[in-house]
Design a protein around this motif. Structure first.
Motif, short mmCIF file in Angstrom:
data_model
loop_
_atom_site.label_atom_id
_atom_site.label_comp_id
_atom_site.label_asym_id
_atom_site.label_seq_id
_atom_site.Cartn_x
_atom_site.Cartn_y
_atom_site.Cartn_z
N THR A 1 0.96 -1.02 -0.06
CA THR A 1 0.04 -0.09 -0.05
C THR A 1 0.96 1.18 0.12
OG1 THR A 1 -1.78 -1.13 1.33
CG2 THR A 1 -1.92 1.37 1.04
N GLY A 2 0.55 2.06 -0.82
CA GLY A 2 1.30 3.45 -1.07
C GLY A 2 2.79 3.20 -1.60
N LYS A 3 3.23 1.99 -1.69
CA LYS A 3 4.46 2.03 -2.48
C LYS A 3 4.80 2.39 -3.86
CE LYS A 3 6.30 -0.65 0.26
NZ LYS A 3 7.19 -0.43 1.44
N PRO A 4 5.73 3.22 -4.07
CA PRO A 4 5.98 3.42 -5.69
C PRO A 4 6.66 2.26 -6.32
CG PRO A 4 7.54 4.64 -4.06
CD PRO A 4 6.62 3.76 -3.21
N VAL A 5 6.10 2.27 -7.62
CA VAL A 5 6.67 0.91 -8.27
C VAL A 5 6.93 1.36 -9.62
CG1 VAL A 5 6.27 -1.42 -9.14
CG2 VAL A 5 5.29 -0.63 -6.93
N LEU A 6 8.05 0.81 -10.16
CA LEU A 6 8.64 0.92 -11.52
C LEU A 6 8.47 -0.39 -12.10
CD1 LEU A 6 9.82 2.33 -14.15
CD2 LEU A 6 12.07 2.16 -12.90
N ILE A 7 7.73 -0.75 -13.07
CA ILE A 7 7.27 -1.74 -13.76
C ILE A 7 8.03 -2.08 -15.14
CG2 ILE A 7 5.75 -3.09 -14.81
CD1 ILE A 7 3.39 -1.61 -13.37
N GLY A 8 8.96 -2.87 -15.00
CA GLY A 8 9.53 -3.38 -16.47
C GLY A 8 9.22 -4.73 -16.91
N ALA A 9 9.33 -5.03 -18.14
CA ALA A 9 8.92 -6.34 -18.80
C ALA A 9 9.80 -6.57 -19.94
CB ALA A 9 7.40 -6.08 -19.08
N ASN A 10 9.82 -7.63 -20.25
CA ASN A 10 10.69 -7.98 -21.55
C ASN A 10 10.25 -9.06 -22.37
OD1 ASN A 10 12.06 -9.48 -19.06
ND2 ASN A 10 12.78 -10.39 -21.09
N SER B 1 4.00 6.49 -13.93
CA SER B 1 3.31 6.35 -15.19
C SER B 1 4.03 5.51 -16.27
CB SER B 1 3.22 7.78 -15.54
OG SER B 1 2.45 8.75 -14.85
N THR B 2 5.19 5.75 -16.38
CA THR B 2 5.99 5.04 -17.35
C THR B 2 6.36 3.59 -16.90
OG1 THR B 2 7.00 6.92 -17.96
CG2 THR B 2 8.15 5.13 -18.85
N GLY B 3 6.07 2.57 -17.85
CA GLY B 3 6.54 1.28 -17.47
C GLY B 3 7.45 0.96 -18.75
N ALA C 1 16.29 5.93 -23.29
CA ALA C 1 15.23 6.90 -23.06
C ALA C 1 14.02 6.56 -22.23
CB ALA C 1 14.82 7.53 -24.43
N ARG C 2 13.60 5.39 -22.43
CA ARG C 2 12.42 4.91 -21.74
C ARG C 2 12.73 4.25 -20.20
NH1 ARG C 2 11.98 1.49 -26.57
NH2 ARG C 2 12.22 -0.22 -25.46
N VAL C 3 14.19 3.93 -20.23
CA VAL C 3 14.70 3.55 -18.99
C VAL C 3 15.01 5.12 -17.93
CG1 VAL C 3 16.85 2.92 -17.69
CG2 VAL C 3 15.83 1.59 -19.51
N GLU C 4 15.39 5.68 -18.61
CA GLU C 4 15.73 7.32 -17.93
C GLU C 4 14.19 7.76 -17.39
OE1 GLU C 4 17.72 11.47 -18.97
OE2 GLU C 4 17.62 9.93 -20.45
N ARG C 5 13.53 7.94 -18.50
CA ARG C 5 12.09 8.48 -18.03
C ARG C 5 11.55 7.76 -16.66
NH1 ARG C 5 10.09 8.56 -22.83
NH2 ARG C 5 8.82 6.75 -22.80
N GLY C 6 11.41 6.23 -16.88
CA GLY C 6 10.76 5.47 -15.74
C GLY C 6 11.79 5.69 -14.38
N ALA C 7 12.84 5.58 -14.46
CA ALA C 7 13.73 5.70 -13.56
C ALA C 7 13.50 7.16 -12.68
CB ALA C 7 15.08 5.47 -13.77
N ARG C 8 13.39 8.09 -13.48
CA ARG C 8 13.28 9.35 -13.05
C ARG C 8 11.79 9.74 -12.35
NH1 ARG C 8 13.96 12.08 -17.39
NH2 ARG C 8 11.98 12.35 -18.01
N GLU C 9 10.80 8.95 -12.85
CA GLU C 9 9.74 9.04 -12.34
C GLU C 9 9.68 8.32 -10.87
OE1 GLU C 9 6.91 7.59 -15.12
OE2 GLU C 9 6.91 9.30 -16.31
N LEU C 10 10.47 6.93 -10.77
CA LEU C 10 10.52 6.41 -9.67
C LEU C 10 11.35 7.32 -8.54
CD1 LEU C 10 9.87 3.84 -7.78
CD2 LEU C 10 12.14 2.91 -8.64
N ALA C 11 12.35 7.94 -8.98
CA ALA C 11 13.21 8.85 -8.07
C ALA C 11 12.22 9.86 -7.62
CB ALA C 11 14.29 9.37 -8.86
N ASP C 12 11.40 10.42 -8.23
CA ASP C 12 10.52 11.66 -8.04
C ASP C 12 9.64 11.20 -6.90
OD1 ASP C 12 11.70 13.59 -9.69
OD2 ASP C 12 10.16 13.19 -11.32
N ALA C 13 8.89 9.88 -7.05
CA ALA C 13 8.27 9.57 -6.02
C ALA C 13 8.62 9.04 -4.93
CB ALA C 13 7.51 8.27 -6.79
N ILE C 14 9.76 8.42 -4.86
CA ILE C 14 10.72 8.30 -3.76
C ILE C 14 10.96 9.60 -2.74
CG2 ILE C 14 12.87 7.10 -2.64
CD1 ILE C 14 12.74 5.22 -4.83
#
Length: 214
Positions: free
Chosen positions: A109-118, A145-147, A167-180
């Motif tokens: 609950t309330g935990k920020p998550v960065l989702i990745g898939a391959n 927002s960015t998976g 670019a996708r990695v950088e965007r997703g990582a930045r969003e997770l860093a912002d959330a943390i």
């Protein structure tokens, strides 16, 4: 410099695996983004492949062996999560889902998550939004927002130049860093400071119905 912990869940089955490669890139970029905010990162990388038997036993008996219990504790106590799974038959791996199933319903609950898939082909990229994101949303986690999806072609010299993996990695990582970072700021707030619960510059009179100015 403060410190925050990130739990990295990697559900790759092979060794080495592209799932782990993607997880490592997401972690490295998130750590870089947090260091720019004067936040140091401690990472706990959890390879579900190594816990497969323990996860199965937990599902059958309801008891977590020591190694699995430690992994669960690292996930639920983390400040943020990076969760990466291969896509099989248009959805997340069974091992990934089984690990999520052994967590308490409110553990994320309330935990920020960065989702990745391959997966082998970009045709599976939508699995992030129709399968994985709803799973974390159901658990009341807060996926960014960015998976980040990586197809086999993203790792070679013929990677997509329109939206490269980096670019996708950088965007997703930045969003997770912002959330943390936001969670850190909220955690440092004084609950007895009127600015915390009234809003900066507002008075008790304003809360009671505009008896005083802004």
């Amino acid at each position: 410099m403060s410190e925050r912990r990130i739990a990295v869940i990697s559900a790759g089955l092979s060794n080495p695996s592209s799932t782990r490669m993607l997880a490592d890139r997401l972690l490295a970029e998130t750590a870089k983004s947090l260091r720019e905010r004067d936040i140091e990162v401690k990472a706990d990388v959890i390879e579900l492949r190594d816990l497969a038997h323990d996860i199965t036993n937990n599902l059958l008996t309801g008891f977590a062996p020591a190694a699995l219990e430690e992994a669960i504790n690292r996930v639920v106590s983390a400040d943020g999560i990076i969760a990466v799974t291969p896509i099989f038959s248009t959805s997340y791996a069974g091992l990934f889902k089984s690990f999520i199933d052994v967590l308490a319903p409110d553990a994320l609950t309330g935990k920020p998550v960065l989702i990745g898939a391959n997966a082998g082909t970009a045709r599976h990229s939508l699995a992030i939004d129709y399968a994985i994101r709803p799973l974390f949303t159901y658990l009341h986690a807060e996926p960014v927002s960015t998976g980040v999806f990586a197809a086999s072609s993203d790792w070679g010299s013929n990677a997509d130049d329109v939206a490269p993996l980096s670019a996708r990695v950088e965007r997703g990582a930045r969003e997770l860093a912002d959330a943390i970072a936001r969670r850190e700021s909220a955690g440092d707030a004084d609950p007895f400071d009127p600015d915390t619960y009234l809003g900066k510059g507002r008075s008790f009179g304003h809360l009671l119905g505009g008896l005083a100015g802004e």
